[in-house]
Design an enzyme around this catalytic site. Structure first.
Site, PDB file in Angstrom:
ATOM      1  N   ASP A  59       0.863  -1.183   0.000  1.00  0.00           N
ATOM      2  CA  ASP A  59       0.000   0.000   0.000  1.00  0.00           C
ATOM      3  C   ASP A  59       0.897   1.230   0.000  1.00  0.00           C
ATOM      4  O   ASP A  59       1.627   1.483   0.972  1.00  0.00           O
ATOM      5  CB  ASP A  59      -0.900  -0.018   1.243  1.00  0.00           C
ATOM      6  CG  ASP A  59      -1.903   1.139   1.252  1.00  0.00           C
ATOM      7  OD1 ASP A  59      -1.665   2.153   0.569  1.00  0.00           O
ATOM      8  OD2 ASP A  59      -2.911   1.025   1.971  1.00  0.00           O
ATOM      9  N   TYR A 154     -10.526  15.415  -4.386  1.00  0.00           N
ATOM     10  CA  TYR A 154      -9.743  14.680  -5.398  1.00  0.00           C
ATOM     11  C   TYR A 154      -8.961  15.664  -6.272  1.00  0.00           C
ATOM     12  O   TYR A 154      -7.756  15.516  -6.471  1.00  0.00           O
ATOM     13  CB  TYR A 154     -10.662  13.803  -6.245  1.00  0.00           C
ATOM     14  CG  TYR A 154      -9.953  13.125  -7.401  1.00  0.00           C
ATOM     15  CD1 TYR A 154      -8.965  12.167  -7.187  1.00  0.00           C
ATOM     16  CD2 TYR A 154     -10.261  13.453  -8.730  1.00  0.00           C
ATOM     17  CE1 TYR A 154      -8.307  11.560  -8.244  1.00  0.00           C
ATOM     18  CE2 TYR A 154      -9.620  12.851  -9.789  1.00  0.00           C
ATOM     19  CZ  TYR A 154      -8.644  11.904  -9.540  1.00  0.00           C
ATOM     20  OH  TYR A 154      -7.988  11.305 -10.593  1.00  0.00           O
ATOM     21  N   ALA A 156      -8.196  18.743  -5.545  1.00  0.00           N
ATOM     22  CA  ALA A 156      -7.211  19.429  -4.706  1.00  0.00           C
ATOM     23  C   ALA A 156      -5.981  18.553  -4.492  1.00  0.00           C
ATOM     24  O   ALA A 156      -4.837  19.037  -4.495  1.00  0.00           O
ATOM     25  CB  ALA A 156      -7.844  19.797  -3.365  1.00  0.00           C
ATOM     26  N   ALA A 157      -6.204  17.259  -4.305  1.00  0.00           N
ATOM     27  CA  ALA A 157      -5.078  16.346  -4.106  1.00  0.00           C
ATOM     28  C   ALA A 157      -4.209  16.272  -5.364  1.00  0.00           C
ATOM     29  O   ALA A 157      -2.974  16.302  -5.293  1.00  0.00           O
ATOM     30  CB  ALA A 157      -5.595  14.956  -3.731  1.00  0.00           C
ATOM     31  N   LYS A 158      -4.853  16.198  -6.526  1.00  0.00           N
ATOM     32  CA  LYS A 158      -4.071  16.124  -7.768  1.00  0.00           C
ATOM     33  C   LYS A 158      -3.341  17.456  -8.025  1.00  0.00           C
ATOM     34  O   LYS A 158      -2.216  17.468  -8.549  1.00  0.00           O
ATOM     35  CB  LYS A 158      -4.986  15.765  -8.940  1.00  0.00           C
ATOM     36  CG  LYS A 158      -5.490  14.319  -8.919  1.00  0.00           C
ATOM     37  CD  LYS A 158      -4.355  13.295  -8.898  1.00  0.00           C
ATOM     38  CE  LYS A 158      -4.832  11.898  -9.280  1.00  0.00           C
ATOM     39  NZ  LYS A 158      -3.771  10.872  -9.164  1.00  0.00           N
ATOM     40  N   ILE A 187     -10.657   8.766 -19.029  1.00  0.00           N
ATOM     41  CA  ILE A 187     -10.038   7.588 -19.640  1.00  0.00           C
ATOM     42  C   ILE A 187     -10.928   6.376 -19.362  1.00  0.00           C
ATOM     43  O   ILE A 187     -11.168   6.028 -18.187  1.00  0.00           O
ATOM     44  CB  ILE A 187      -8.624   7.338 -19.059  1.00  0.00           C
ATOM     45  CG1 ILE A 187      -7.734   8.594 -19.186  1.00  0.00           C
ATOM     46  CG2 ILE A 187      -7.977   6.130 -19.747  1.00  0.00           C
ATOM     47  CD1 ILE A 187      -7.406   9.043 -20.593  1.00  0.00           C
TER      48      ILE A 187
HETATM   49  N1  LIG Z   1      -9.575   6.882 -15.438  1.00  0.00           N
HETATM   50  C1  LIG Z   1      -9.646   8.202 -15.519  1.00  0.00           C
HETATM   51  O1  LIG Z   1     -10.565   8.749 -16.158  1.00  0.00           O
HETATM   52  C2  LIG Z   1      -8.580   9.064 -14.866  1.00  0.00           C
HETATM   53  C3  LIG Z   1      -8.557  10.431 -15.191  1.00  0.00           C
HETATM   54  C4  LIG Z   1      -7.596  11.254 -14.630  1.00  0.00           C
HETATM   55  C5  LIG Z   1      -6.652  10.722 -13.753  1.00  0.00           C
HETATM   56  N2  LIG Z   1      -6.693   9.379 -13.446  1.00  0.00           N
HETATM   57  C6  LIG Z   1      -5.643   8.886 -12.540  1.00  0.00           C
HETATM   58  O2  LIG Z   1      -4.952   7.854 -13.200  1.00  0.00           O
HETATM   59  C7  LIG Z   1      -4.343   7.001 -12.234  1.00  0.00           C
HETATM   60  C8  LIG Z   1      -4.634   5.548 -12.588  1.00  0.00           C
HETATM   61  O3  LIG Z   1      -6.013   5.304 -12.429  1.00  0.00           O
HETATM   62  P1  LIG Z   1      -6.883   4.398 -13.429  1.00  0.00           P
HETATM   63  O4  LIG Z   1      -7.843   5.298 -14.096  1.00  0.00           O
HETATM   64  O5  LIG Z   1      -6.019   3.536 -14.247  1.00  0.00           O
HETATM   65  O6  LIG Z   1      -7.774   3.554 -12.374  1.00  0.00           O
HETATM   66  P2  LIG Z   1      -7.515   2.121 -11.748  1.00  0.00           P
HETATM   67  O7  LIG Z   1      -7.768   1.075 -12.782  1.00  0.00           O
HETATM   68  O8  LIG Z   1      -8.349   2.087 -10.510  1.00  0.00           O
HETATM   69  O9  LIG Z   1      -5.964   2.084 -11.373  1.00  0.00           O
HETATM   70  C9  LIG Z   1      -5.433   2.569 -10.166  1.00  0.00           C
HETATM   71  C10 LIG Z   1      -4.416   1.561  -9.676  1.00  0.00           C
HETATM   72  O10 LIG Z   1      -3.753   2.097  -8.537  1.00  0.00           O
HETATM   73  C11 LIG Z   1      -3.648   1.090  -7.560  1.00  0.00           C
HETATM   74  N3  LIG Z   1      -3.683   1.748  -6.260  1.00  0.00           N
HETATM   75  C12 LIG Z   1      -4.651   2.564  -5.792  1.00  0.00           C
HETATM   76  N4  LIG Z   1      -4.374   2.961  -4.539  1.00  0.00           N
HETATM   77  C13 LIG Z   1      -3.207   2.365  -4.211  1.00  0.00           C
HETATM   78  C14 LIG Z   1      -2.402   2.366  -3.046  1.00  0.00           C
HETATM   79  N5  LIG Z   1      -2.762   3.033  -1.937  1.00  0.00           N
HETATM   80  N6  LIG Z   1      -1.254   1.650  -3.035  1.00  0.00           N
HETATM   81  C15 LIG Z   1      -0.887   0.968  -4.129  1.00  0.00           C
HETATM   82  N7  LIG Z   1      -1.595   0.920  -5.261  1.00  0.00           N
HETATM   83  C16 LIG Z   1      -2.744   1.616  -5.293  1.00  0.00           C
HETATM   84  C17 LIG Z   1      -4.835   0.153  -7.781  1.00  0.00           C
HETATM   85  O11 LIG Z   1      -4.550  -1.198  -7.435  1.00  0.00           O
HETATM   86  P3  LIG Z   1      -4.923  -1.814  -5.995  1.00  0.00           P
HETATM   87  O12 LIG Z   1      -6.370  -1.452  -5.759  1.00  0.00           O
HETATM   88  O13 LIG Z   1      -4.700  -3.275  -6.157  1.00  0.00           O
HETATM   89  O14 LIG Z   1      -3.989  -1.188  -5.015  1.00  0.00           O
HETATM   90  C18 LIG Z   1      -5.062   0.252  -9.286  1.00  0.00           C
HETATM   91  O15 LIG Z   1      -4.432  -0.801 -10.003  1.00  0.00           O
HETATM   92  C19 LIG Z   1      -4.895   7.439 -10.876  1.00  0.00           C
HETATM   93  O16 LIG Z   1      -3.922   8.210 -10.214  1.00  0.00           O
HETATM   94  C20 LIG Z   1      -6.110   8.278 -11.245  1.00  0.00           C
HETATM   95  O17 LIG Z   1      -6.394   9.242 -10.254  1.00  0.00           O
HETATM   96  C21 LIG Z   1      -7.620   8.547 -13.991  1.00  0.00           C
END
Ligand SMILES: NC(=O)c1ccc[n+]([C@@H]2O[C@H](COP(=O)([O-])OP(=O)(O)OC[C@H]3O[C@@H](n4cnc5c(N)ncnc54)[C@H](OP(=O)(O)O)[C@@H]3O)[C@@H](O)[C@H]2O)c1
Length: 250
Positions: A59, A154, A156-158, A187
């Protein structure tokens, strides 16, 4: 591509964008370590990616777990991609936190998003800092939410991830290590939205893009791959927006 012998770490790479980034590195001939919390998901993804991929489960928000994971992580890291995160309001939310008052629930919800998106990247980067190879790259994944509002803690964090990346670029610059941000728009094909996406919401998100389509994880991976490459060695402290024109980042 950085060539044989180089190792990249992609945090949060069992699914979605991180998985696509790891696949792109492998495709380019690099070796990757993918990380996340779910061992079964990581093992399955690493098996799909092939012999140049291995995994480490921890984590990223937990200092003790990050420190313990160092034994499983490479001694030299050429590229670190901090992609772990997501909007914790979509996975639980203030009313599920068990806190007794509205303010306490608000605090818990904000801390959850700051932990998931800021602390995760800060802790992993700091733990690996002594292992980052000169000439390498750190790429942090932010979001369109940091720029156009509408998603509270969210976004604010980004935004904090982007502000911190500037400091990181200053700190790593003397070692010719770059630090940049990729900020995706909507995405598809990820676990990000859990069960909260509706056809109406998706249509509205797609309509905001000038090219009229959803992004896919490979769109983000292409930008990360470029920033991670030696060709981008003079690009640092920047944010690249991957959103089909849904927000004009300039
Ligand atoms: N999809 C969108 O539209 C979008 C848009 C803008 C930005 N983003 C950003 O893109 C990034 C990837 O997200 P995604 O869209 O690909 O969604 P996702 O499929 O949920 O991928 C996020 C990955 O991060 C891992 N994760 C989350 N919290 C974690 C932690 N505390 N420690 C270790 N691993 C962790 C998760 O795996 P586990 O649960 O197994 O830990 C998961 O595989 C994120 O930072 C998200 O905020 C996504």
């Amino acid at each position: 591509m950085r060539g044989a012998g180089t190792i990249h770490i992609v945090a949060g790479a069992g699914t979605g964008i991180g998985r696509a980034v790891a696949a792109a590195f492998v495709e380019a001939g690099d070796s990757v370590v993918i990380t996340g919390r779910r061992r079964n998901v990581l093992a399955a993804t690493a098996a799909d990616l092939g012999a140049r991929a291995r995994w480490a489960a921890f984590d990223a928000t937990d200092p003790a777990q990050v420190a313990a994971a160092l034994d499983e992580l490479p001694s030299t890291v050429d590229v670190l991609v901090n992609n772990a995160g997501g909007n914790t309001d979509l996975t639980g939310g203030p009313t599920d936190s068990g806190e007794p008052t509205e303010l306490a629930r608000l605090a818990a919800a904000w801390r959850a998003n700051l932990d998931a998106n800021v602390l995760s990247a800060v802790l992993v980067t700091d733990a690996l800092r002594p292992r980052l190879a000169p000439g390498g790259a750190v790429v942090n994944v932010s979001s369109i939410a940091a720029h156009r509002g509408g998603s509270g803690s969210y976004g604010a964090a980004k935004a904090a991830v982007e502000a911190w990346t500037l400091t990181l670029a200053q700190q790593l610059g003397p070692d010719r290590i770059t630090a940049n941000v990729v900020a995706p728009g909507y995405i598809a094909d990820t676990e990000f939205f859990r069960d909260r996406m509706t056809p109406q919401r998706e249509a509205s998100l797609i309509a905001q893009a000038t090219n009229g389509r959803a992004g896919v994880p490979g769109d983000v991976a292409a930008a990360v791959l470029f920033l991670a490459s030696p060709a981008a060695g003079h690009i640092t402290a920047q944010t690249i927006h991957v959103n089909g024109g849904a927000w004009a980042g300039r």
